[in-house]
Design a protein around this motif. Structure first.
Motif, mmCIF file in Angstrom:
data_model
loop_
_atom_site.group_PDB
_atom_site.id
_atom_site.type_symbol
_atom_site.label_atom_id
_atom_site.label_comp_id
_atom_site.label_asym_id
_atom_site.label_seq_id
_atom_site.Cartn_x
_atom_site.Cartn_y
_atom_site.Cartn_z
ATOM 1 N N MET A 47 35.026 -3.904 30.761
ATOM 2 C CA MET A 47 34.133 -5.011 31.099
ATOM 3 C C MET A 47 33.227 -5.334 29.910
ATOM 4 O O MET A 47 32.645 -4.426 29.312
ATOM 5 C CB MET A 47 33.287 -4.667 32.323
ATOM 6 C CG MET A 47 34.019 -4.778 33.638
ATOM 7 S SD MET A 47 32.874 -4.680 35.054
ATOM 8 C CE MET A 47 34.006 -5.049 36.399
ATOM 9 N N ARG A 48 33.109 -6.603 29.601
ATOM 10 C CA ARG A 48 32.203 -7.047 28.547
ATOM 11 C C ARG A 48 30.807 -7.327 29.103
ATOM 12 O O ARG A 48 29.815 -7.131 28.421
ATOM 13 C CB ARG A 48 32.740 -8.320 27.884
ATOM 14 C CG ARG A 48 34.206 -8.267 27.470
ATOM 15 C CD ARG A 48 34.465 -7.324 26.311
ATOM 16 N NE ARG A 48 35.820 -7.505 25.799
ATOM 17 C CZ ARG A 48 36.854 -6.718 26.100
ATOM 18 N NH1 ARG A 48 36.684 -5.703 26.946
ATOM 19 N NH2 ARG A 48 38.055 -6.943 25.597
ATOM 20 N N GLU A 49 30.752 -7.808 30.345
ATOM 21 C CA GLU A 49 29.479 -8.070 31.013
ATOM 22 C C GLU A 49 29.304 -7.053 32.136
ATOM 23 O O GLU A 49 30.132 -6.991 33.045
ATOM 24 C CB GLU A 49 29.442 -9.484 31.598
ATOM 25 C CG GLU A 49 29.499 -10.588 30.551
ATOM 26 C CD GLU A 49 29.341 -11.960 31.179
ATOM 27 O OE1 GLU A 49 28.825 -12.035 32.319
ATOM 28 O OE2 GLU A 49 29.737 -12.943 30.534
ATOM 29 N N VAL A 50 28.233 -6.270 32.070
ATOM 30 C CA VAL A 50 28.026 -5.185 33.032
ATOM 31 C C VAL A 50 26.641 -5.314 33.662
ATOM 32 O O VAL A 50 25.629 -5.308 32.957
ATOM 33 C CB VAL A 50 28.167 -3.805 32.353
ATOM 34 C CG1 VAL A 50 27.896 -2.691 33.361
ATOM 35 C CG2 VAL A 50 29.549 -3.658 31.723
ATOM 36 N N VAL A 51 26.607 -5.438 34.982
ATOM 37 C CA VAL A 51 25.347 -5.496 35.719
ATOM 38 C C VAL A 51 24.829 -4.071 35.917
ATOM 39 O O VAL A 51 25.591 -3.192 36.337
ATOM 40 C CB VAL A 51 25.540 -6.177 37.085
ATOM 41 C CG1 VAL A 51 24.224 -6.212 37.867
ATOM 42 C CG2 VAL A 51 26.088 -7.594 36.900
ATOM 43 N N PRO A 52 23.568 -3.803 35.634
ATOM 44 C CA PRO A 52 23.021 -2.450 35.816
ATOM 45 C C PRO A 52 23.116 -1.976 37.263
ATOM 46 O O PRO A 52 23.017 -2.771 38.205
ATOM 47 C CB PRO A 52 21.562 -2.593 35.387
ATOM 48 C CG PRO A 52 21.537 -3.788 34.485
ATOM 49 C CD PRO A 52 22.574 -4.716 35.034
ATOM 50 N N VAL A 53 23.303 -0.678 37.428
ATOM 51 C CA VAL A 53 23.393 -0.078 38.759
ATOM 52 C C VAL A 53 22.168 -0.413 39.595
ATOM 53 O O VAL A 53 22.270 -0.738 40.790
ATOM 54 C CB VAL A 53 23.556 1.456 38.631
ATOM 55 C CG1 VAL A 53 23.357 2.138 39.989
ATOM 56 C CG2 VAL A 53 24.927 1.803 38.066
ATOM 57 N N GLY A 54 20.987 -0.362 38.985
ATOM 58 C CA GLY A 54 19.753 -0.603 39.722
ATOM 59 C C GLY A 54 19.701 -1.957 40.398
ATOM 60 O O GLY A 54 19.109 -2.095 41.484
ATOM 61 N N GLU A 55 20.289 -2.976 39.774
ATOM 62 C CA GLU A 55 20.280 -4.308 40.378
ATOM 63 C C GLU A 55 21.101 -4.334 41.658
ATOM 64 O O GLU A 55 20.728 -4.985 42.643
ATOM 65 C CB GLU A 55 20.782 -5.348 39.378
ATOM 66 C CG GLU A 55 19.850 -5.541 38.190
ATOM 67 C CD GLU A 55 20.164 -6.794 37.404
ATOM 68 O OE1 GLU A 55 20.679 -7.762 38.003
ATOM 69 O OE2 GLU A 55 19.900 -6.809 36.186
ATOM 70 N N TYR A 56 22.237 -3.641 41.647
ATOM 71 C CA TYR A 56 23.053 -3.575 42.866
ATOM 72 C C TYR A 56 22.328 -2.794 43.958
ATOM 73 O O TYR A 56 22.287 -3.218 45.120
ATOM 74 C CB TYR A 56 24.406 -2.923 42.566
ATOM 75 C CG TYR A 56 25.367 -3.840 41.862
ATOM 76 C CD1 TYR A 56 25.930 -4.934 42.522
ATOM 77 C CD2 TYR A 56 25.720 -3.624 40.540
ATOM 78 C CE1 TYR A 56 26.813 -5.789 41.882
ATOM 79 C CE2 TYR A 56 26.598 -4.468 39.886
ATOM 80 C CZ TYR A 56 27.137 -5.551 40.563
ATOM 81 O OH TYR A 56 28.005 -6.396 39.918
ATOM 82 N N VAL A 57 21.781 -1.655 43.597
ATOM 83 C CA VAL A 57 21.096 -0.820 44.585
ATOM 84 C C VAL A 57 19.937 -1.582 45.216
ATOM 85 O O VAL A 57 19.770 -1.592 46.447
ATOM 86 C CB VAL A 57 20.600 0.487 43.936
ATOM 87 C CG1 VAL A 57 19.741 1.286 44.924
ATOM 88 C CG2 VAL A 57 21.781 1.333 43.462
#
Length: 313
Positions: A47-57
């Motif tokens: 993946m080139r664009e990765v959303v941080p884990v914290g945003e999902y949580v």
């Protein structure tokens, strides 16, 4: 970031599903399948664009907190592409799972291409339900229908699926679901069916979904008819096969009458859903099935939102 989650939507196969999109802004996949409904894109191995884990949580926790009465059966990890490319999958699932209500199961929808990677298998072991696709074991057909990234190898994919299936069933109580999507003239021949059936007969599947094009694809492809899918599926004995149907069953078709031994034998060869039973058998055979179920000779096995009748183990 927008659209990190979507739904809940009603999935016939898994119930009320709240989706988690691990690639919300762009397609990121190591396949570019002919049947994909997303616009074609160059395959990639990370993946080139990765959303941080914290945003999902934060997003998921906030939704569950503010919608306490919303019916949710499964939290479904997916992507505009392949979710196992998400580099923080293990951290995300291990962070989220302890905070989920016990009735919400975790589900991931994968193309199965990275099960040979130990880090991916480690993350997948945390899920309640893992669904993978395997459209062909013929190298030419596989390349033609799934259009994989150059780093992928069909033999490694097979070995990865077999290894993970063993680990998953030995270490967890999870459900493993396979899927085959058929396109006319590519992976729909009896030879393709027999090759897949031989391989999958050794995989401890809870269910196998066999279907065809359901939505407009990004590339030119031709679906199969219901009868053609049924013919392909007939090669998969001993496996709970689910075939989504968008056409009503023909109520004028003759219903079969089976003896006790014939019914048990038929269900050992092909476990059936309630819909299948109603379409295939006469009232006396359905009554016999109910009697055998009450006697614990037959049993219903629930896989996601689908139940299958099969001989008791």
């Amino acid at each position: 970031m927008q659209n990190l989650i979507f739904g809940p939507i009603i999935s016939r196969r898994f119930g009320y599903s709240l989706g988690i999109d691990l690639s919300p802004n762009t397609k990121q996949c190591n396949f570019d399948c002919l049947y994909c409904e997303l616009k074609g894109a160059k395959t990639q191995d990370s993946m080139r664009e990765v959303v941080p884990v914290g945003e999902y949580v934060d997003t998921i926790s906030r939704y569950l907190r503010t919608h306490p009465r919303q019916k949710i059966d499964v939290l479904t990890f997916t992507a505009n592409g392949e979710p196992t490319l998400y580099p923080h999958l293990l951290e995300l699932i291990k962070t989220l799972k302890p905070s989920l209500p016990p009735h919400i199961k975790t589900l991931i929808l994968s193309n199965g291409s990275l099960f040979w990677q130990q880090s991916v298998r480690e993350a997948l072991l945390e899920f309640d339900i893992v669904k993978f696709s395997l459209d062909s074991l013929n190298a030419s057909a596989f390349s033609r229908i799934d259009r994989p990234h150059k780093s992928l190898n069909l033999e490694s994919i097979k070995e990865g699926i077999a290894t993970f299936a063993t680990e998953f069933t030995q270490k967890t109580q999870g459900k493993l679901v396979g899927e085959i999507l058929l396109l006319k003239g590519i992976n729909d021949s009896p030879a393709h069916a027999k090759e897949l059936a031989r391989f999958l007969s050794h995989i401890p599947l809870s269910r196998l979904d066999i279907g065809t094009l359901d939505r407009p694809p990004a590339h030119r492809a031709t679906p199969l008819s219901q009868a053609e899918i049924e013919s392909f599926a007939s090669h998969f004995t001993g496996i709970c096969v689910y075939i989504p149907s968008r056409t009503p069953q023909d109520s004028q078709s003759p219903k079969r009458t089976l003896s006790r031994s014939e019914l048990i034998q038929a269900l050992s060869m092909r476990p059936l859903t309630q819909e299948d039973m109603q379409a295939l058998f006469c009232e006396s055979t359905l009554a016999l099935a109910d009697t055998l179920t009450r006697s614990h000779i037959l049993q219903w096995e629930q896989v996601g939102n689908i139940a299958f009748l099969r001989p008791a183990t």
